[in-house]
Design a protein around this motif. Structure first.
Motif, short mmCIF file in Angstrom:
data_model
loop_
_atom_site.label_atom_id
_atom_site.label_comp_id
_atom_site.label_asym_id
_atom_site.label_seq_id
_atom_site.Cartn_x
_atom_site.Cartn_y
_atom_site.Cartn_z
N VAL A 71 32.26 44.71 42.06
CA VAL A 71 33.01 44.22 40.48
C VAL A 71 32.07 44.35 39.31
O VAL A 71 30.78 43.75 39.13
CB VAL A 71 32.93 42.31 41.66
N VAL A 72 32.94 44.19 38.88
CA VAL A 72 32.23 43.75 37.02
C VAL A 72 33.08 43.30 36.34
O VAL A 72 34.45 42.72 35.85
CB VAL A 72 32.74 44.73 36.62
N ALA A 73 32.41 41.74 36.32
CA ALA A 73 32.75 40.39 35.60
C ALA A 73 32.85 40.44 34.16
O ALA A 73 32.20 41.29 33.51
CB ALA A 73 31.59 39.33 35.32
N VAL A 74 33.84 41.02 33.47
CA VAL A 74 34.28 41.05 31.75
C VAL A 74 34.78 39.36 31.23
O VAL A 74 35.39 38.57 32.25
CB VAL A 74 35.48 41.67 31.66
N GLY A 227 37.28 37.11 33.52
CA GLY A 227 37.85 38.41 34.26
C GLY A 227 37.25 39.17 35.03
O GLY A 227 36.14 38.90 34.96
N ALA A 228 37.87 39.50 36.13
CA ALA A 228 36.97 40.41 36.39
C ALA A 228 37.45 42.22 37.03
O ALA A 228 39.21 42.20 36.94
CB ALA A 228 36.68 40.26 37.94
N TYR A 264 32.84 43.90 25.92
CA TYR A 264 33.87 43.46 26.63
C TYR A 264 32.83 41.81 28.02
O TYR A 264 33.85 41.47 29.20
CB TYR A 264 35.48 43.56 27.82
N ARG A 265 31.67 42.15 27.85
CA ARG A 265 30.38 41.13 28.79
C ARG A 265 31.59 39.49 28.91
O ARG A 265 31.56 39.17 27.82
CB ARG A 265 29.43 41.26 28.67
#
Length: 389
Positions: A71-74, A227-228, A264-265
């Motif tokens: 999972v990458v949080a944005v 978002g993610a 987009y972090r």
């Protein structure tokens, strides 16, 4: 109009479920856990921006809950969709299949890649993509050439399908996956609304090669914005992290970026809010499902209108509850919207279907009769989790 249908009966049913002492919003966030504690820690320590422990913790806990490998949080769900499309190789003039009945972010993200939204129809059972109708359509308009799906009419490559789980209700994924395999299409799940929803006991967002979630203020849980990106491909996940953090190569002090990246972090302070919200997610979903049961009971048997319920293969989070007018009663949609909002019960229609918006009017599309019909008959009703108490 059905001879027994009356808009006042709909309002009476809503009043039996909802509190009457105040205005009722469509969907409010609920902060009843560790939100103040975690956010205060960010303020006290100064770790409020893109570095801090809560981003990693949020990603880990979200992966644990959904079953996704990475999972990458944005910063928001639209950014997540943009990166998902780029990671799957969507390029200029590629066509991406997506439902006409969706929030505009789905189509906008395609345009960000200079690609072309190609609108497809929905089915009443799920409110999402109709995989069988899509299969028949692709059989007519496409051909497979050298392992690539080509639109015979435009000559463009059809690269991917975005399946949006409408109001949290899962699309019928098995037949859709079969269509994608037969026509060499990548599957992206727009799970913006479906955190906590399951298709055949497996969490949405874990079926396609990549998926996205939103944590906007009106979602099941919120990080304010946020978002993610979800994927079971570890390498794809690593690249998602790289691209969303400006493509900066790790180094103690040097600023070296090896490709075009995006800032987009998700900030640490937003992730702190998300961690506290995730701790309450099971109770939020339980309450939302209780609220749905109350609505279902009140509208059961009511003439001319129905409460939309989850498909038999799914367990939905009931993010936004929906009423569906019978076709002959569609003319009373706006009357209901007017009456309820005047009474302090916030309701809204479905989104304007994408092909009716000026910037998308010339995009390719199949017959959209079901999506157009649903648009004219859907009404979203109050769905905040605390209303299920």
């Amino acid at each position: 109009m059905s001879p027994l249908f009356n808009t006042d009966n709909v309002i009476d049913a809503l009043r039996k479920v909802l509190p009457t002492e105040r205005k009722i919003s469509l969907h409010e966030p609920h902060f009843n856990g560790n939100e103040w504690t975690y956010v205060k820690e960010c303020l006290d320590t100064g770790w409020v921006s893109s570095v801090g422990k809560y981003v990693d913790e949020f990603e880990f806990k979200l992966a644990e809950f959904t079953g996704a490998q990475k999972v990458v949080a944005v910063v928001n769900g639209t950014a997540a969709l943009h990166i998902a499309l780029k990671l799957l190789g969507v390029e200029q003039n590629d066509e991406v299949l997506l439902p006409a009945l969706t929030f505009i972010a789905t189509a906008n993200a395609v345009q960000y890649c200079n690609a072309i939204p190609h609108f497809i129809d929905s089915e009443e059972k799920t409110l999402g993509i109709d995989p069988r109708k899509l299969s028949d359509y692709l059989n007519e308009v496409s051909l497979i050439k050298d392992g690539v799906c080509i639109n015979k009419i435009t000559g463009n490559r059809i690269k991917a399908v975005i399946a949006m789980h409408t109001f949290g209700h899962p699309v019928d994924l098995d037949p859709l996956i079969d269509v994608c395999q037969r026509y060499k299409l990548e599957l992206i799940e727009d799970a913006a609304e479906s955190l906590g929803s399951f298709y055949k006991k497996r969490h949405t967002g874990t079926f396609g090669k990549i998926a996205t979630i939103s944590f906007n203020g009106n979602k099941v849980i919120t990080t304010g914005g946020g978002g993610a990106i979800l994927t079971n491909d570890i390498n794809l996940g690593k690249m998602a992290k790289h691209l969303t953090t400006t493509a900066k190569v790790a180094h103690k002090w040097e600023f070296f970026h090896d490709q075009i990246g995006y800032n987009y972090r998700l900030p640490n302070i937003n992730a702190a809010l998300g961690c506290a919200q995730l701790e309450q997610l099971p109770s939020f979903i339980e309450k939302k499902r209780k609220l749905a049961l109350m609505y279902r009971a009140e509208f059961s048997g009511m003439d001319g209108i129905s409460f939309f319920t989850e498909p038999e293969f799914a367990r939905s989070n009931y993010w936004l509850n929906a009423l569906v007018l019978d076709s002959e009663n569609a003319i009373y949609r706006d009357e209901l919207l007017e009456k309820t909002n005047n009474l302090g019960i916030m309701t809204r229609p479905a989104w304007t279907t994408m092909h009716k918006l000026p910037m998308f009017q010339n995009c390719p599309r199949m017959d959209l009769s079901t999506a157009e019909s649903l648009e004219s008959r859907l009404i979203n009703i109050p769905s905040s989790s605390f209303l299920g108490d």
